[in-house]
Write an enzyme that holds these catalytic residues in place. Sequence first.
Site, short mmCIF file in Angstrom:
data_model
loop_
_atom_site.label_atom_id
_atom_site.label_comp_id
_atom_site.label_asym_id
_atom_site.label_seq_id
_atom_site.Cartn_x
_atom_site.Cartn_y
_atom_site.Cartn_z
N THR A 1 -15.48 -2.40 -12.33
CA THR A 1 -15.60 -3.85 -12.14
C THR A 1 -14.93 -4.25 -10.83
O THR A 1 -13.82 -3.83 -10.53
CB THR A 1 -14.93 -4.59 -13.33
N GLN B 1 -7.78 -0.58 11.62
CA GLN B 1 -6.80 -1.21 12.49
C GLN B 1 -7.47 -1.97 13.64
O GLN B 1 -6.92 -2.96 14.12
CB GLN B 1 -5.85 -0.13 13.04
N GLY C 1 -8.52 0.37 2.10
CA GLY C 1 -8.94 1.27 3.16
C GLY C 1 -8.91 2.72 2.73
O GLY C 1 -9.85 3.49 3.00
N SER D 1 -10.27 -2.70 5.86
CA SER D 1 -9.27 -3.06 4.85
C SER D 1 -8.90 -4.52 5.01
O SER D 1 -8.56 -4.96 6.12
CB SER D 1 -8.04 -2.17 5.02
N ALA D 2 -8.95 -5.27 3.90
CA ALA D 2 -8.77 -6.73 3.97
C ALA D 2 -7.38 -7.12 4.49
O ALA D 2 -7.24 -8.07 5.27
CB ALA D 2 -8.99 -7.34 2.59
N HIS D 3 -6.34 -6.38 4.06
CA HIS D 3 -4.99 -6.87 4.37
C HIS D 3 -4.60 -6.71 5.83
O HIS D 3 -3.59 -7.27 6.27
CB HIS D 3 -3.93 -6.26 3.43
N CYS E 1 8.41 7.64 7.26
CA CYS E 1 9.55 7.96 6.40
C CYS E 1 9.00 8.32 5.02
O CYS E 1 8.28 7.55 4.42
CB CYS E 1 10.44 6.73 6.30
N1 PLP Z 1 -6.38 3.66 8.26
C1 PLP Z 1 -5.58 3.03 9.15
C2 PLP Z 1 -5.84 3.21 10.61
C3 PLP Z 1 -4.55 2.23 8.71
O1 PLP Z 1 -3.76 1.61 9.59
C4 PLP Z 1 -4.33 2.08 7.30
C5 PLP Z 1 -3.20 1.27 6.79
O2 PLP Z 1 -2.11 1.34 7.33
C6 PLP Z 1 -5.19 2.74 6.41
C7 PLP Z 1 -6.19 3.53 6.94
C8 PLP Z 1 -5.04 2.60 4.91
O3 PLP Z 1 -5.56 1.36 4.49
P1 PLP Z 1 -5.09 0.69 3.08
O4 PLP Z 1 -3.68 0.27 3.25
O5 PLP Z 1 -6.01 -0.48 2.89
O6 PLP Z 1 -5.29 1.73 2.04
#
Ligand code: PLP
Length: 387
Positions: A241, A183, A68, A203-205, A329
């Site tokens: 890549t 999110q 992300g 973002s995949a995770h 933090c």
């Molecule tokens: N934007 C938002 C709203 C997020 O919650 C996060 C991750 O916590 C990010 C961006 C960053 O994404 P990534 O962890 O894939 O870099």
Amino acid sequence: MVYLDHNATSPLRPEARAAVLAALDDGGNPSSVYAAGRKARATLERAREAVAVFACAKPDEVIFTSGGTEAIALALSGAVMASLEGGARITRLFVSAIEHDAVRANAAAVAERVAGLRIETIPVTGDGVIDLDALRGGLREGKGRALVAVMAANNETGVIQPVELVATLAREAVAFLLVDAIQAAGKIEIGRFSSHVDYMTLSAHKLGGPAGAGALIVKESAPLAPQTLGGGQEKRRRAGTENVSGIAGFGAAAAVVSANMKDETARVTALRDGFERELKRAFPGVTIFGETAPRLANTSNFAWPAMTAETAVMALDLEGVMVSSGAACSSGKVARSHVLEAMGVEERLARHALRASFGWNSAAADGIAAMAALTKIAARAHARDAA
Ligand code: PLP
């Protein structure tokens, strides 16, 4: 163990895990012309198709990134730098006060690099919803092309932003629009606004895919200068890549979410609402942030009166319950959440902010166990104070 921190990262879905492992076993570089390369290319393009369907976008609009944060950095720097090369120059970045640090820090960095580029902060209401009148006024006042950055839903409070209305304001002002949907994706229908947005990040995770894979969805008409140079990958928009196994997991997670979002949302809503009902019953002094605004069904951000968040997170961890504190933090110091600050939450309350976020593998027993742990810890603290 009870994991209630899906907004930090959502555990890997079995379908995503299987796709990651298969792609790792296959190997191959998608740019190679021989069989292994062609197989990797097919895996990559299948994932692109799945992400495009998920985001209601065209496959060509999907640029895979390392997550992300990189997608956000590419959108911000890429848009501004391309605008310097021709067309209308972007001179103003409207950034909502509650954006993730990835947006805030990259917007600040690009503004520092580019002379004449100003950042305007869009304030939010006490409920954490962006102030549309302030945005409208700001867009009317200044001169020069603008880029507006508003997230679809906030990661701390879960408050959903009026992206369709923001898109209308942006269109009227001939401004570009970047929506961080990281999110919101998988929790609300992002397809309802994706066609009105120039740049959208995923973002995949956060979907139950692996960390380290993400995407920038960019409209054909939106300017974008590549920020990494070298190979011709991603149609020359992002050299390097591709992380084929991570992207395969991303595609698999996106496909599962596309098929199951309605059911998952209904289940998660019941879990979160049940948790908040019990929370308010057991701790009448609790404040739930963003409670009266439209909110993601999975997120509960609340000031727990019993102790500060920093202490509570550690005490809950000892009871096997994982939640996060509403404060950020860094370097050992707990900083006040800029999101709660922008909402006008007093510091003394913000220091007690905890976030519990549910997800695809949460069960009713998780909410019950978290409540039991909170009750136990509060009773212990109470007994200590009374002694
Ligand atoms: N934007 C938002 C709203 C997020 O919650 C996060 C991750 O916590 C990010 C961006 C960053 O994404 P990534 O962890 O894939 O870099």
